[in-house]
Design a protein around this motif. Structure first.
Motif, PDB file in Angstrom:
ATOM      1  N   SER A 671       0.806  -1.220   0.000  1.00 34.79           N
ATOM      2  CA  SER A 671       0.000   0.000   0.000  1.00 34.79           C
ATOM      3  C   SER A 671       0.838   1.268   0.000  1.00 34.79           C
ATOM      4  O   SER A 671       0.470   2.270  -0.631  1.00 34.79           O
ATOM      5  CB  SER A 671      -0.948   0.002   1.208  1.00 34.79           C
ATOM      6  N   GLY A 672       1.974   1.245   0.683  1.00 36.09           N
ATOM      7  CA  GLY A 672       2.812   2.439   0.730  1.00 36.09           C
ATOM      8  C   GLY A 672       3.329   2.836  -0.637  1.00 36.09           C
ATOM      9  O   GLY A 672       3.436   4.027  -0.957  1.00 36.09           O
ATOM     10  N   VAL A 673       3.640   1.850  -1.471  1.00 39.31           N
ATOM     11  CA  VAL A 673       4.123   2.135  -2.822  1.00 39.31           C
ATOM     12  C   VAL A 673       2.981   2.688  -3.678  1.00 39.31           C
ATOM     13  O   VAL A 673       3.160   3.640  -4.439  1.00 39.31           O
ATOM     14  CB  VAL A 673       4.727   0.871  -3.463  1.00 39.31           C
ATOM     15  N   GLU A 679       0.026   9.781  -5.214  1.00 40.04           N
ATOM     16  CA  GLU A 679       0.241  11.157  -4.798  1.00 40.04           C
ATOM     17  C   GLU A 679       1.136  11.916  -5.780  1.00 40.04           C
ATOM     18  O   GLU A 679       0.875  13.071  -6.117  1.00 40.04           O
ATOM     19  CB  GLU A 679       0.830  11.184  -3.393  1.00 40.04           C
ATOM     20  N   ALA A 680       2.190  11.256  -6.253  1.00 39.54           N
ATOM     21  CA  ALA A 680       3.082  11.924  -7.205  1.00 39.54           C
ATOM     22  C   ALA A 680       2.372  12.168  -8.538  1.00 39.54           C
ATOM     23  O   ALA A 680       2.541  13.227  -9.162  1.00 39.54           O
ATOM     24  CB  ALA A 680       4.337  11.078  -7.416  1.00 39.54           C
ATOM     25  N   SER A 681       1.565  11.219  -8.987  1.00 42.58           N
ATOM     26  CA  SER A 681       0.820  11.380 -10.244  1.00 42.58           C
ATOM     27  C   SER A 681      -0.208  12.489 -10.117  1.00 42.58           C
ATOM     28  O   SER A 681      -0.388  13.306 -11.034  1.00 42.58           O
ATOM     29  CB  SER A 681       0.129  10.069 -10.620  1.00 42.58           C
ATOM     30  N   PHE A 682      -0.896  12.538  -8.993  1.00 49.10           N
ATOM     31  CA  PHE A 682      -1.893  13.580  -8.739  1.00 49.10           C
ATOM     32  C   PHE A 682      -1.222  14.951  -8.730  1.00 49.10           C
ATOM     33  O   PHE A 682      -1.710  15.908  -9.346  1.00 49.10           O
ATOM     34  CB  PHE A 682      -2.581  13.317  -7.399  1.00 49.10           C
ATOM     35  N   ASP A 683      -0.112  15.065  -8.055  1.00 52.67           N
ATOM     36  CA  ASP A 683       0.544  16.361  -7.907  1.00 52.67           C
ATOM     37  C   ASP A 683       1.007  16.924  -9.244  1.00 52.67           C
ATOM     38  O   ASP A 683       0.848  18.115  -9.521  1.00 52.67           O
ATOM     39  CB  ASP A 683       1.739  16.237  -6.944  1.00 52.67           C
ATOM     40  N   ILE A 684       1.575  16.074 -10.081  1.00 55.33           N
ATOM     41  CA  ILE A 684       2.063  16.597 -11.363  1.00 55.33           C
ATOM     42  C   ILE A 684       0.901  16.967 -12.272  1.00 55.33           C
ATOM     43  O   ILE A 684       1.005  17.860 -13.111  1.00 55.33           O
ATOM     44  CB  ILE A 684       3.011  15.584 -12.043  1.00 55.33           C
ATOM     45  N   TYR A 685      -0.231  16.308 -12.095  1.00 58.61           N
ATOM     46  CA  TYR A 685      -1.411  16.655 -12.895  1.00 58.61           C
ATOM     47  C   TYR A 685      -1.977  18.004 -12.484  1.00 58.61           C
ATOM     48  O   TYR A 685      -2.214  18.880 -13.328  1.00 58.61           O
ATOM     49  CB  TYR A 685      -2.474  15.568 -12.757  1.00 58.61           C
ATOM     50  N   SER A 716      -5.195  -2.421 -12.373  1.00 59.39           N
ATOM     51  CA  SER A 716      -5.894  -3.681 -12.136  1.00 59.39           C
ATOM     52  C   SER A 716      -6.945  -3.502 -11.052  1.00 59.39           C
ATOM     53  O   SER A 716      -6.867  -2.590 -10.219  1.00 59.39           O
ATOM     54  CB  SER A 716      -4.895  -4.763 -11.715  1.00 59.39           C
ATOM     55  N   ARG A 717      -7.931  -4.385 -11.065  1.00 56.32           N
ATOM     56  CA  ARG A 717      -9.026  -4.289 -10.098  1.00 56.32           C
ATOM     57  C   ARG A 717      -8.520  -4.377  -8.660  1.00 56.32           C
ATOM     58  O   ARG A 717      -9.103  -3.784  -7.752  1.00 56.32           O
ATOM     59  CB  ARG A 717     -10.035  -5.409 -10.362  1.00 56.32           C
ATOM     60  N   GLU A 718      -7.437  -5.105  -8.458  1.00 54.68           N
ATOM     61  CA  GLU A 718      -6.906  -5.228  -7.094  1.00 54.68           C
ATOM     62  C   GLU A 718      -6.342  -3.911  -6.582  1.00 54.68           C
ATOM     63  O   GLU A 718      -6.360  -3.647  -5.378  1.00 54.68           O
ATOM     64  CB  GLU A 718      -5.817  -6.304  -7.061  1.00 54.68           C
ATOM     65  N   ASN A 719      -5.840  -3.085  -7.483  1.00 49.71           N
ATOM     66  CA  ASN A 719      -5.229  -1.815  -7.077  1.00 49.71           C
ATOM     67  C   ASN A 719      -6.215  -0.658  -7.001  1.00 49.71           C
ATOM     68  O   ASN A 719      -5.970   0.324  -6.295  1.00 49.71           O
ATOM     69  CB  ASN A 719      -4.110  -1.445  -8.054  1.00 49.71           C
ATOM     70  N   ILE A 720      -7.324  -0.748  -7.714  1.00 53.01           N
ATOM     71  CA  ILE A 720      -8.229   0.393  -7.844  1.00 53.01           C
ATOM     72  C   ILE A 720      -8.795   0.884  -6.500  1.00 53.01           C
ATOM     73  O   ILE A 720      -8.865   2.100  -6.283  1.00 53.01           O
ATOM     74  CB  ILE A 720      -9.355   0.064  -8.851  1.00 53.01           C
ATOM     75  N   PRO A 721      -9.220   0.027  -5.575  1.00 52.69           N
ATOM     76  CA  PRO A 721      -9.745   0.562  -4.311  1.00 52.69           C
ATOM     77  C   PRO A 721      -8.764   1.476  -3.591  1.00 52.69           C
ATOM     78  O   PRO A 721      -9.150   2.540  -3.089  1.00 52.69           O
ATOM     79  CB  PRO A 721     -10.054  -0.705  -3.504  1.00 52.69           C
ATOM     80  N   LEU A 722      -7.491   1.079  -3.530  1.00 50.78           N
ATOM     81  CA  LEU A 722      -6.501   1.932  -2.875  1.00 50.78           C
ATOM     82  C   LEU A 722      -6.256   3.204  -3.682  1.00 50.78           C
ATOM     83  O   LEU A 722      -6.126   4.294  -3.113  1.00 50.78           O
ATOM     84  CB  LEU A 722      -5.181   1.173  -2.697  1.00 50.78           C
ATOM     85  N   LEU A 727      -6.591   9.045  -4.098  1.00 50.87           N
ATOM     86  CA  LEU A 727      -6.960  10.202  -4.912  1.00 50.87           C
ATOM     87  C   LEU A 727      -7.921  11.113  -4.161  1.00 50.87           C
ATOM     88  O   LEU A 727      -7.781  12.341  -4.171  1.00 50.87           O
ATOM     89  CB  LEU A 727      -7.595   9.740  -6.229  1.00 50.87           C
ATOM     90  N   GLN A 728      -8.912  10.524  -3.500  1.00 50.26           N
ATOM     91  CA  GLN A 728      -9.867  11.322  -2.737  1.00 50.26           C
ATOM     92  C   GLN A 728      -9.175  12.062  -1.597  1.00 50.26           C
ATOM     93  O   GLN A 728      -9.433  13.248  -1.370  1.00 50.26           O
ATOM     94  CB  GLN A 728     -10.973  10.424  -2.194  1.00 50.26           C
ATOM     95  N   GLU A 729      -8.291  11.378  -0.908  1.00 52.73           N
ATOM     96  CA  GLU A 729      -7.597  12.025   0.212  1.00 52.73           C
ATOM     97  C   GLU A 729      -6.754  13.201  -0.269  1.00 52.73           C
ATOM     98  O   GLU A 729      -6.740  14.277   0.334  1.00 52.73           O
ATOM     99  CB  GLU A 729      -6.717  10.997   0.936  1.00 52.73           C
TER     100      GLU A 729
END
Length: 972
Positions: A671-673, A679-685, A716-722, A727-729
């Motif tokens: 989860s940390g990764v 967060e990095a993807s959100f910030d650059i966007y 992947s579906r396994e990653n989407i919930p996290l 993203l919301q946070e």
């Protein structure tokens, strides 16, 4: 009576003359074939191309007879000629010229050279008296011109509401060279004495091409085995990619697209079927079976081969086509034959494998050559194939080419292919083949995302046939496929490898693959002696202690590989290259991990490659292989990539985050990764600011800074919930301090960013409810949020109050795809929500009356008049309340005025607008011609609208007011 191939004309008395009649059906087909390629490309970007040609064929675009008397002998010649490629080519050329100059007359200067060339065509084609043939040529030209003019009008009339007039640029560049091509063709035709030799050459070449490409090789079995296309080939689906369409056309195949475009590029993934589709089309055209084109000769140019020849001798493309005729087809082209085929509608050129030119500089050079070819032969259909990833580094001119993406197999296509495959498997008793196919389809659901690739699907069928199970890990599937290719099928055929597979062959293949992959400048082929030399050095280190034994083993190994078309392919005189790039990349990635077995070492090796966005497939596979072989290997690698991005340049930062976010499709890290990547993807966007807040258009997701965010949505579906949680946070934290337009767009319009609407649609709906207090503040500042909220609630009064009437005509564009419907459209074209909208009409009446014109923005109006003035306009008459009808009329006026400004003559062509007779149409005509405005008051009374609306209509019809103007922001 139709005078066709199967219908003999009546024989008149000796010396009598006959009038050709009943030829309108073949003429319609020829004209429709030519016009649909031009109109379908230039004007009707939104039309369903699969219906266009059929619609034109079924529409009365021809006259009942040919107004010229002919001798008995010429009649059957005419009937045959109207179905010829030459006549369709004439229609295409006329349509191209009319795009440049819609007012050009058949007898005018624009058509002088084209008409002269057609005279020569008739002289070479028909047998008869010269004066009679000249009259026939003139009559044919004029009749085709009339039919083309009518069919263009019909084609424009059936365009969809979102067809863009600006899309005419798509063929304007090539069309502008039509005149030059006409001049060259006239000179060419004038020096040809007889067509017999050229047509004989064409027939021989077609036969050779059809014979050489008459089947499909089963990729996992005996490499010499071919089966007919019908026994294994499954037609792939293409999706047309258009920047100016609200909805990309779906579920079409190459045959359908070639009906409505002259130049097509097919983008696809490795093993997706690009080359197989090209070969199938080549065979269909050469054999005359199920071909969508009137062209009779397909030239298949493998671009890696041509690039190699060009680098050596600078051979022009036209000379290379002649060389192809000699080798491999063993046909000598007569002088001017290829030029004739290209200029007269008889040739199709397929350029296969643009992506196989790994050096971007080489690719750009070849792109220029292909584009130059299109300019020189503006009426020749051209198809290009390329990998999707990396195409934008050296793309073809989007104004010349329609871009289509090869789609993955859907469930039906997977099932069809699998059942065909197992029906060919001789190792399974016939009674059990259907049962084996069914069990394969059921069990391969575990790796459903892999079997959508045709090559992988075929190899998975092979694995299942021999082992009865399917691995669930992607690199393991590659490994199993490699095992099938290199070992099991050889043993099945009684072939013994010169080296033990487990001990040396696989590791040798990895080393060879990585070495070949590093030789990008030699992708056209590596000499046999160089490959043997490399393998000799490798085996000296790994197995042998003397050079002679090592060289013998290396020779045996190379011979072992080159004898299998799925490993090394002979690409020239003693030159070899990997047949399937998919396996070259897998083995190269596997070798990289063997040489750099820790996350830190592997990242140090690949960092520059990732920063330069090169070799993405190899890097992605290497990360997955590392994750299988080293505990937390993939997690640590991705963390290193994110950490390195923080200190990199902006370009390299985007590349690193794009790679990390894309990896979440295949890797499920801790989860940390995931949090770090999100967060990095959100910030650059959100920190990139390309004109947001000052434009109606959100271009962000099409910019490079937004690619990491888009990749996250495809995880992947396994990653989407996290991912959604983080993203919301991140968004909540940013919006807690200040409004941020890009952040809001990401949270509220996410389904427009990504095609998988299911999860993200629900997520966006949840955000609209969860962020209500933020939205209340944001809708005052940002018109598109107020628009979105009005679309959801039906409360358009607040939208107009805050942002003016013009907001009803604005559209939000995400990824360059307009979000529809416009607010005004929802009123004018109500469907299931009609009752709710009608209730709001009276509330809007006051604002429409009091807000100062102009109401709408010229650059926001994509609809041509023909799309609006149709049955939908009758919706106005269906509203009984005067207030509601008044509002609909006011909202409709801008939709009519903008096309009038662009093309006022269109109002007076009944065939263009489908003959619609409506009071608003007559009022619009009054804006153009005063003679049409005499019945203004009578027309207004027939609409039964409010007094203020009547006053507006009166002024509008007399051209005293305009409701179309520049945007409010532009004026301010």
């Amino acid at each position: 009576m139709l005078l066709g191939h199967n219908c003999k004309p009546p024989r008149p008395a000796l010396g009598a003359q006959v009038v050709v009649t009943g030829w309108e059906a073949p003429l319609a087909r020829a004209v429709a074939g030519g016009v649909s390629k031009v109109v379908g490309t230039a004007v009707l970007r939104g039309v369903k191309s699969r219906r266009l040609k059929k619609y034109l064929e079924e529409t009365d675009i021809t006259q009942p007879d040919l107004p010229v008397d002919l001798s008995d002998a010429l009649v059957p010649q005419v009937n045959q000629f109207v179905s010829s490629p030459e006549l369709e080519n004439l229609a295409l050329s006329i349509a191209s010229i009319l795009l440049l100059d819609p007012a050009a007359k058949a007898s005018g200067e624009r058509f002088r050279d084209l008409r002269e060339g057609f005279r020569w065509t008739c002289r070479l084609t028909f047998i008869g008296r010269p004066d009679e043939i000249n009259r026939l040529g003139e009559a044919l030209f004029d009749r085709v011109y009339e039919a083309v003019t009518r069919s263009i009008a019909v084609g424009q009339a059936v365009s969809t509401p979102h067809a863009s007039i600006a899309a005419q640029a798509a063929v304007m560049k090539a069309a502008s060279s039509a005149a030059a091509a006409s001049v060259r063709n006239t000179k060419l035709l004038s020096r040809i004495e007889k067509l017999d030799e050229i047509l004989s050459f064409e027939k021989s070449l077609r036969t050779q091409i059809a014979s050489l490409h008459n089947g499909i090789r089963v990729p996992h079995t005996d490499t010499t085995k071919k089966v007919s296309y019908s026994k294994l080939f499954v037609q792939p689906t293409l999706r047309r990619i258009e920047e100016d369409e609200a909805e990309n056309e779906r579920d079409v195949n190459v045959n359908v697209l070639l009906l409505s475009t002259l130049r097509l590029i097919i983008l696809g993934d490795p093993g997706g079927g690009k080359s197989t589709t090209s070969l199938k089309l080549t065979y269909d055209v050469a054999s005359g079976r199920r071909s969508p084109l009137s062209a009779t000769v397909p030239f298949l140019v493998v671009l890696r081969d041509y690039a190699k020849e060009y680098s050596k001798s600078r051979m022009p493309l036209i000379e290379y086509l002649a060389q192809l005729c000699r080798t491999p087809y063993s046909v000598e082209p007569p002088e001017d034959a290829i030029e004739y085929l290209l200029l007269n509608g008889r040739a199709l050129v397929v350029f296969d494998g643009l992506d196989e030119l790994l050096d971007v500089a080489d690719r750009r050079q070849i792109v220029e050559i292909v584009e130059g070819f299109c300019y020189r032969y503006p009426t020749t259909p051209v198809l290009v194939t390329s990998r999707r990833v990396g195409y934008e580094e050296a793309p073809l001119d989007k104004d010349l080419f329609t871009v289509a993406q090869l789609q993955e197999f859907d469930d039906d296509q997977v099932e069809t292919y699998a059942r065909k495959w197992f029906s060919l498997d001789g190792s399974i008793p016939k009674p059990h083949r259907e049962e084996r196919a069914t069990s394969f389809l059921r069990e391969s659901e575990l790796v459903k995302d892999l079997r959508v690739n045709p090559l992988m699907l075929s190899l998975m069928c092979s694995i299942y046939a021999s082992e009865n199970y399917i691995p669930t890990n992607r690199p393991e599937v590659y490994e199993k496929c490699a095992l099938v290719l290199f070992d099991r099928w050889d043993r099945h055929r009684g072939i013994v490898a010169p080296l033990s597979f487990d001990a040396h062959v696989q590791s040798a293949m990895r080393a060879l693959a990585l070495w070949l992959y590093s030789k990008q400048e030699k992708q056209g082929g590596i000499p046999r002696k160089e490959i043997i030399s490399f393998m000799k050095e490798y085996l000296l280190k790994k197995r042998f202690d003397n050079e002679e034994d090592a060289e013998n083993a290396a020779t045996e190994f190379v011979d072992f590989c080159k004898g299998r078309a799925w490993v090394l392919t002979d690409v020239g005189a003693d030159l070899y290259w990997f047949t399937h790039r998919t396996f070259l990349e897998y083995f190269a990635a596997s070798q990289l991990v063997r040489q750099h077995p820790s996350a830190r070492d592997l990242f140090a090796e690949l960092q520059d490659t990732i920063f330069r966005t090169q070799s993405d497939v190899v890097c992605q596979l290497a990360v997955q292989i590392l994750g299988r072989t080293v505990e937390d290997g993939a997690d640590d690698f991705l963390e290193l990539a994110v950490d390195a991005s923080h200190s990199a340049s902006e370009e390299h930062r985007v590349s690193a985050l794009s790679f990390a976010s894309r990896s979440l499709r295949f890797v499920v890290p801790r989860s940390g990764v995931v949090r770090k990547i999100v967060e990095a993807s959100f910030d650059i966007y959100v920190t990139s600011r390309p004109a947001l807040g000052t434009s109606r258009v959100f271009r962000g997701i099409a910019n490079s800074e937004s690619i990491p965010v888009r990749n996250l949505l495809g995880a992947s579906r396994e990653n989407i919930p996290l991912i959604s949680k983080y993203l919301q946070e991140r968004a909540d934290a940013r919006l807690s301090t200040a409004l941020d337009e890009r952040c809001l767009a990401l949270m509220l319009l996410t389904p427009s960013f990504y095609d998988d609407f299911g999860y993200w649609t629900e997520w966006a709906v949840d955000n609209w409810e969860r962020m209500d207090s933020v939205i209340q503040r944001a809708q005052v500042q940002y018109w598109w949020i107020a628009l979105e909220k009005a679309q959801r609630t039906g409360d358009f009064k607040s939208l107009v109050t805050q942002h003016g009437v013009g907001s009803l005509f604005q559209s939000v564009v995400i990824n360059e795809l307009p979000r529809i419907p416009l607010a005004a459209e929802r009123f004018i074209f109500p469907q299931s929500h009609k009752q709710d909208l009608v209730a709001n009409l009276a509330a809007l009446d006051h604002f429409l009356t009091t807000n100062a014109a102009p109401w709408c923005y010229e650059d926001d109006m994509p609809w041509p008049l023909s799309a609006f003035v149709s049955d939908e306009l009758r919706v106005i008459d269906q509203v009984s309340e005067r207030e509601g009808r008044s509002v609909l009329v006011k909202l409709a006026l801008p939709f009519m005025e903008l096309p009038i400004k662009m093309n006022p003559d269109s109002l007076f062509r009944g065939d263009f607008i489908g003959g619609t007779d409506h009071p608003l149409l007559h009022l619009a005509r009054g804006r153009v011609k005063k003679s049409e405005s005499q019945k203004v008051n009578e027309l207004i009374r027939s609409l039964d609208v409010s007094a203020d609306t009547a006053d507006l209509l009166r002024d509008w019809a007399r051209n005293r007011v305009s409701l179309v103007g520049p945007s409010r922001r532009a004026r301010s």
